[in-house]
Design a protein around this motif. Structure first.
Motif, mmCIF file in Angstrom:
data_model
loop_
_atom_site.group_PDB
_atom_site.id
_atom_site.type_symbol
_atom_site.label_atom_id
_atom_site.label_comp_id
_atom_site.label_asym_id
_atom_site.label_seq_id
_atom_site.Cartn_x
_atom_site.Cartn_y
_atom_site.Cartn_z
ATOM 1 N N SER A 119 0.820 -1.205 0.000
ATOM 2 C CA SER A 119 0.000 0.000 0.000
ATOM 3 C C SER A 119 0.858 1.261 0.000
ATOM 4 C CB SER A 119 -0.917 0.004 1.227
ATOM 5 O OG SER A 119 -0.138 -0.026 2.414
ATOM 6 N N LEU A 120 2.123 1.123 0.448
ATOM 7 C CA LEU A 120 3.032 2.257 0.483
ATOM 8 C C LEU A 120 3.873 2.358 -0.782
ATOM 9 C CD1 LEU A 120 4.366 1.725 4.125
ATOM 10 C CD2 LEU A 120 2.607 3.321 3.400
ATOM 11 N N LYS A 121 3.707 1.390 -1.679
ATOM 12 C CA LYS A 121 4.574 1.272 -2.848
ATOM 13 C C LYS A 121 6.020 1.328 -2.391
ATOM 14 C CE LYS A 121 5.215 2.829 -7.603
ATOM 15 N NZ LYS A 121 4.986 3.899 -8.601
ATOM 16 N N TRP A 122 6.359 0.392 -1.497
ATOM 17 C CA TRP A 122 7.662 0.404 -0.846
ATOM 18 C C TRP A 122 8.785 0.266 -1.860
ATOM 19 C CZ3 TRP A 122 11.820 -2.945 -0.405
ATOM 20 C CH2 TRP A 122 12.761 -2.614 0.581
ATOM 21 N N ARG A 123 9.843 1.028 -1.636
ATOM 22 C CA ARG A 123 11.027 0.981 -2.479
ATOM 23 C C ARG A 123 12.241 1.135 -1.570
ATOM 24 N NH1 ARG A 123 10.558 5.453 -6.333
ATOM 25 N NH2 ARG A 123 9.967 3.980 -7.944
ATOM 26 N N ARG A 254 11.383 3.338 17.377
ATOM 27 C CA ARG A 254 10.846 1.994 17.136
ATOM 28 C C ARG A 254 9.663 2.125 16.172
ATOM 29 N NH1 ARG A 254 14.884 0.249 18.944
ATOM 30 N NH2 ARG A 254 15.230 -0.771 20.933
ATOM 31 N N LEU A 255 9.649 1.322 15.120
ATOM 32 C CA LEU A 255 8.544 1.355 14.166
ATOM 33 C C LEU A 255 7.780 0.037 14.223
ATOM 34 C CD1 LEU A 255 10.004 3.011 10.938
ATOM 35 C CD2 LEU A 255 8.731 4.061 12.791
ATOM 36 N N THR A 256 6.511 0.102 14.574
ATOM 37 C CA THR A 256 5.655 -1.079 14.510
ATOM 38 C C THR A 256 4.821 -1.057 13.232
ATOM 39 O OG1 THR A 256 3.973 0.070 15.808
ATOM 40 C CG2 THR A 256 5.542 -1.313 17.004
ATOM 41 N N GLY A 257 4.898 0.011 12.506
ATOM 42 C CA GLY A 257 4.208 0.149 11.224
ATOM 43 C C GLY A 257 4.928 1.207 10.407
ATOM 44 N N GLY A 258 4.526 1.364 9.162
ATOM 45 C CA GLY A 258 5.194 2.336 8.322
ATOM 46 C C GLY A 258 6.531 1.838 7.829
ATOM 47 N N SER A 259 7.407 2.766 7.465
ATOM 48 C CA SER A 259 8.652 2.388 6.814
ATOM 49 C C SER A 259 9.729 3.414 7.105
ATOM 50 C CB SER A 259 8.427 2.291 5.300
ATOM 51 O OG SER A 259 9.632 2.230 4.601
#
Length: 380
Positions: A119-123, A254-259
């Protein structure tokens, strides 16, 4: 500037290390058209200003060469795919393949939440439309050209001036507006991280580390993910990672979501500051094999890679080329190593999995130095 198949009347030489989007913008400025008008009218390209730096469309690049009267290799070297193939951009693979297929400090990712990146179009190392640059380099550059290596968050500082890169509004060939200023100087670990990454990015080799540039950027991105993963994932390495944050970070992230790629520059810089210490720890301690000759490649991976490449390994062109020095020559000669890799690459398909299998196979033979300037240019 009327549409024509003839070369553009004003030839503009790319600046050293310049990004394709920056160069095309400067060309448009001289012909009194915007970047969007230039690429849409002449090439039918509808992507954004930042997206064109990731292009792997050889037809597009060849058309740009024809109209600009600049040689192909120069134009291609202004894209991420032409500098370090499969380290950045859409062709580098998905999040789990790029980041979670290996570990650096941790023993496993068994408890890592599988974050949704589609959904984030991760790159990997993506940056969106944000721009960073070195104020002193810009001040010394009369062309006002945006360098490609400034566009990835792995670049913290300028190797020439040893100052932090600053976020800005950058209009190539016209002006730069600085958004904020980081005071102070990068730490020695940050400078070393940028030195290694800079060599990997600009030269396609890491002279004093036996690891390919693609694997270097993958390793660093995995380390970043380990540092920002929820604490329960760290298990027996929890103390080490906590010490890195408490000793070298201004605050724990700390990231539990996102990027990581979507973090603000100030937060990305904080993570990479701690990562630079982690990398120094790996190089200077008993963990040196992580970045050295003894990179742990499992036998199952080698067997899978050999099976995947078996058709290419049986071809006459492969056998004839390998006979001209073999793996021993490839260990010493990065251009020859790149030629071997390119032959295997072009045998049938051209995708992320194949490139990864080639790297595993050649590293199992002791071949670890590739020249990004040569890779993928051979087509037999």
């Amino acid at each position: 500037m009327p549409h024509s198949s003839r070369p553009w009347p004003i030839r503009v030489e790319p600046a050293s290390g310049e990004a394709l989007s920056s160069w095309l913008t400067r060309i448009g400025n001289l012909h009194d058209v915007s970047f969007e008008q230039l690429v849409q009218e002449y090439f039918g390209y509808s992507g954004s200003w930042s997206e064109i730096n990731f292009t792997s469309d050889l037809n597009l690049l060849q058309n740009i060469c024809r109209l600009s009267r600049v040689e192909f290799n120069k134009v291609r070297s202004m894209t991420f795919d032409g500098v370090v193939p499969y380290a950045f951009g859409d062709n580098a693979g998905g999040f789990e393949d790029y980041v979670l297929s290996q570990t650096v400090l941790l023993k496993s990712w068994n408890d890592r939440p599988r974050l949704t990146r589609n959904s984030l179009k991760w790159r990997p190392w993506g940056f969106g439309d944000r721009v960073r640059a070195c104020p002193r380099c810009v001040g010394e550059d009369c062309t006002i050209a945006l360098r490609l290596d400034w566009l990835v968050p792995v670049s913290l500082s300028c190797a020439t001036h040893q100052c932090f890169l600053q976020e800005c509004v950058f209009l190539p060939g016209q002006y730069v507006l600085w958004n904020q200023t980081f005071t102070g100087k990068p730490t020695l670990e940050m400078v070393e991280l940028d030195r290694i990454s800079g060599n990997a990015f600009r030269e396609g080799i890491i002279p004093d580390q036996f690891i390919t540039p693609t694997r270097w950027f993958r390793t660093l991105r995995t380390l970043v993910e380990e540092l920002i993963a929820p604490g329960y994932v760290h298990k027996e390495k929890r103390k080490l990672i906590a010490e890195l944050w408490h000793e070298y970070g201004d605050r724990i992230l700390r990231l539990t979501g996102g990027s990581f790629e979507l973090l603000q520059w100030i937060d990305q810089r904080e993570v990479l500051k701690v990562a630079s210490v982690g990398i120094a720890h790996l190089i200077n301690t008993s963990y040196q094999e992580v970045l050295g000759v003894e990179w742990p490649i499992r036998s199952a991976e080698v067997k899978k890679a050999a099976h995947y490449l078996k058709d290419a390994l049986a071809t006459r062109v492969w056998k004839n080329t390998l006979a001209d020095g073999g793996y021993d020559r490839a260990k010493r000669d990065s251009s020859y190593a790149s030629l071997l890799g390119s032959i295997l690459y072009w045998h049938r398909d051209s995708q992320m999995e194949r490139a990864w299998m080639i790297e595993i196979y050649l590293q199992s033979k002791g071949v670890s130095s590739f020249s990004a300037n040569d890779i993928r240019m051979y087509k037999g």
